[in-house]
Structure formats: C-alpha cells, structure tokens
Design an enzyme around this catalytic site. Structure first.
Site, PDB file in Angstrom:
ATOM      1  CE  LYS A   1      30.624  -5.075  14.996  1.00 26.67           C
ATOM      2  NZ  LYS A   1      30.814  -3.999  14.029  1.00 26.67           N
TER       3      LYS A   1
ATOM      4  NE  ARG B   1      23.303   6.733  21.042  1.00 24.13           N
ATOM      5  CZ  ARG B   1      24.568   6.406  20.818  1.00 24.13           C
ATOM      6  NH1 ARG B   1      24.983   5.201  21.116  1.00 24.13           N
ATOM      7  NH2 ARG B   1      25.406   7.270  20.301  1.00 24.13           N
TER       8      ARG B   1
ATOM      9  CG  ASP C   1      25.299   5.387  17.531  1.00 25.72           C
ATOM     10  OD1 ASP C   1      26.185   4.700  18.085  1.00 25.72           O
ATOM     11  OD2 ASP C   1      25.561   6.371  16.808  1.00 25.72           O
TER      12      ASP C   1
ATOM     13  N   GLY D   1      26.896   4.735  24.309  1.00 28.00           N
ATOM     14  CA  GLY D   1      26.418   3.398  23.932  1.00 28.00           C
ATOM     15  C   GLY D   1      26.056   2.476  25.074  1.00 28.00           C
TER      16      GLY D   1
ATOM     17  CG  PHE E   1      27.196  -1.130  11.836  1.00 27.67           C
ATOM     18  CD1 PHE E   1      28.428  -0.634  12.228  1.00 27.67           C
ATOM     19  CD2 PHE E   1      26.051  -0.445  12.215  1.00 27.67           C
ATOM     20  CE1 PHE E   1      28.524   0.535  12.976  1.00 27.67           C
ATOM     21  CE2 PHE E   1      26.140   0.730  12.966  1.00 27.67           C
ATOM     22  CZ  PHE E   1      27.376   1.209  13.343  1.00 27.67           C
ATOM     23  CB  VAL E   2      24.655  -4.914  15.875  1.00 29.00           C
ATOM     24  CG1 VAL E   2      24.801  -6.274  15.209  1.00 29.00           C
ATOM     25  CG2 VAL E   2      25.859  -4.645  16.776  1.00 29.00           C
TER      26      VAL E   2
ATOM     27  CG  ASP F   1      28.372   0.294  22.869  1.00 27.40           C
ATOM     28  OD1 ASP F   1      29.615   0.238  22.999  1.00 27.40           O
ATOM     29  OD2 ASP F   1      27.820   1.107  22.092  1.00 27.40           O
TER      30      ASP F   1
ATOM     31  CG  ASP G   1      34.523  -3.116  15.894  1.00 24.02           C
ATOM     32  OD1 ASP G   1      34.732  -4.250  15.432  1.00 24.02           O
ATOM     33  OD2 ASP G   1      34.339  -2.129  15.165  1.00 24.02           O
TER      34      ASP G   1
HETATM   35  P1  IMP Z   1      36.403  -0.148  19.012  1.00 23.29           P
HETATM   36  O1  IMP Z   1      37.246   0.978  19.496  1.00 23.29           O
HETATM   37  O2  IMP Z   1      36.712  -0.499  17.586  1.00 23.29           O
HETATM   38  O3  IMP Z   1      36.418  -1.375  19.895  1.00 23.29           O
HETATM   39  O4  IMP Z   1      34.931   0.386  18.906  1.00 23.29           O
HETATM   40  C1  IMP Z   1      34.124   0.565  19.949  1.00 23.29           C
HETATM   41  C2  IMP Z   1      33.031   1.567  19.612  1.00 23.29           C
HETATM   42  O5  IMP Z   1      32.694   1.569  18.209  1.00 23.29           O
HETATM   43  C3  IMP Z   1      31.774   1.183  20.321  1.00 23.29           C
HETATM   44  O6  IMP Z   1      31.714   1.773  21.616  1.00 23.29           O
HETATM   45  C4  IMP Z   1      30.699   1.695  19.388  1.00 23.29           C
HETATM   46  O7  IMP Z   1      30.422   3.058  19.654  1.00 23.29           O
HETATM   47  C5  IMP Z   1      31.307   1.632  18.005  1.00 23.29           C
HETATM   48  N1  IMP Z   1      30.886   0.411  17.249  1.00 23.29           N
HETATM   49  C6  IMP Z   1      31.659  -0.593  16.828  1.00 23.29           C
HETATM   50  N2  IMP Z   1      30.937  -1.527  16.169  1.00 23.29           N
HETATM   51  C7  IMP Z   1      29.655  -1.083  16.198  1.00 23.29           C
HETATM   52  C8  IMP Z   1      28.404  -1.624  15.702  1.00 23.29           C
HETATM   53  O8  IMP Z   1      28.321  -2.712  15.093  1.00 23.29           O
HETATM   54  N3  IMP Z   1      27.303  -0.868  15.922  1.00 23.29           N
HETATM   55  C9  IMP Z   1      27.329   0.320  16.586  1.00 23.29           C
HETATM   56  N4  IMP Z   1      28.458   0.842  17.075  1.00 23.29           N
HETATM   57  C10 IMP Z   1      29.619   0.152  16.878  1.00 23.29           C
HETATM   58 MG    MG Z   2      30.112   3.825  21.672  1.00 21.50          MG
END
Ligand code: IMP
Ligand code: MG
Length: 185
Positions: free
Chosen positions: A125, A159, A153, A38, A146-147, A94, A97
């Site tokens: 987010k 992407r 992606d 990402g 969701f972006v 990227d 979340d």
């Molecule tokens: P986390 O572990 O929940 O912080 O998620 C991080 C990973 O989830 C990012 O590196 C993305 O690959 C994926 N992700 C989370 N939200 C989105 C979104 O809105 N669009 C695309 N990928 C996302």
């Molecule tokens: Mg990722």
C-alpha cells in the site's frame, strides 16, 4: 465492491514476481514460508509458478484487529513452521501496509538461524509505511484503500474471492447487516 484487479491480472502479477524470484535464487534450494492466513491463496499460486526445488511451510501472525487498519498486538506462532536453520528463506505475505507485521516476522525467523531471509508480497500500500523495512519482491503497488479477496479478509470474510476488490462504505454497511442477521438466526 470495486474490482481493482481481476483474476487474469492477479495471475500475471504473480507470474512476473515468480520469474524475478527464480532469477535471484537460481541454483539454490528455496524454503518458502507463508504467513497465515492472508497468504494462503498467493502461496498456492506462487509456489506453482516457481519452477525449482523448494520446501514449503507456514508461520502464523495475528494482530487482533478487525475492521480498520489500526494496529493491535501482534502474536507470532512459529510452532507449525518447518526447520529453516541454514536455509535460504523467502517469506510470503498478502499485503505490506505499515510494515510492522513483516518486519516482526522477519526478526522472528532470524531466531532460527536461517542462511538468508527475503520477503515477497502480493500488495504494497503506497504511503502507509512506518516500519524500517521493505519487502524484496512486490507484485502490485496499490493506493491506500482497504482491499479484500485473493486471501485478504475483512473480519475473516471474502478471502475466497478470486479477484481483488476495494471495500466501500456501502459494502461495510451490508457486511454489518449480514453479520447481525446471521447472529440473530
Ligand atoms: P502491516 O503490519 O500494517 O503491514 O499489516 C499487515 C497486515 O494487515 C496484513 O497481513 C493484513 O492482514 C492486514 N491488512 C492491511 N491492510 C489490509 C487491507 O487493505 N485488507 C485486508 N487486510 C489488510
Ligand atoms: Mg494478514
């Protein structure tokens, strides 16, 4: 798809973040590590916006989740990474979340004895954080949508969009239709 940030806005956000990073690391040699896949678009733009000596590498984190933001098992592969022992490392991803990915990757990096580890993300987010960790640099705080685009992606597609867009229900339906047709052909 609903455009959240166009190309120019994204570049302004990245330039502002780059300036903050330059201030913090003034006079030090940086090692930037991008989280695959990402971060590739952000990584390419960010390293060119930071005007100081640096080394650049990558690490891979995959969580095996597709459509939704449900959590899968995180697998970190550091085989492609450069030597970071004794280095000031800036991890680039990227999106932040729930925060579990970045927190786990930071912990993994510490196993290689860097001098310091900070992190920079394009997006954070709002209201989604679960992990006990916060990125040091954030270009944009976004609502819980969701972006895709600019490296992000949905099932490994989109992407390459030069802008950031929120996926809506019709987009997901269209994506599924397209995927079915491609598999039939
Ligand atoms: P986390 O572990 O929940 O912080 O998620 C991080 C990973 O989830 C990012 O590196 C993305 O690959 C994926 N992700 C989370 N939200 C989105 C979104 O809105 N669009 C695309 N990928 C996302
Ligand atoms: Mg990722």
């Amino acid at each position: 798809m609903k455009t959240l940030y166009d190309k120019a806005t994204l570049h302004r956000g990245v330039a502002t973040m780059a300036a903050k990073i330059e201030k913090v690391y003034e006079g030090r040699q940086l090692t930037i590590v991008g989280v695959l896949t990402g971060s590739v678009v952000l990584l390419a733009d960010l390293i060119r916006a930071i005007e100081q000596p640096m080394r650049v590498g990558v690490i891979q984190a995959s969580s095996y989740r597709g459509a939704t933001t449900e959590r899968g098992d995180l697998v970190i592969n550091s085989e492609l990474m450069l030597d970071i022992s004794g280095r000031d490392v800036l991890l680039v991803d990227d999106i932040f979340d729930t925060g579990h990915t970045l927190k786990n990757v930071v912990e993994k990096l510490h196993e290689f004895h860097p001098k310091s580890v900070k992190s920079a993300v394009l997006l954070r987010k709002q209201g989604r954080q679960e992990a006990d960790y916060e990125p040091d640099f954030t270009a944009f705080n976004i609502p819980d949508e969701f972006v895709v685009g600019y490296g992000l992606d949905y099932e490994d597609m989109y992407r390459n969009l030069p802008y950031l867009a929120a996926l809506e229900d019709e987009d997901i339906k269209r994506h599924e239709q397209l995927t079915r047709e491609t598999h039939v052909l």
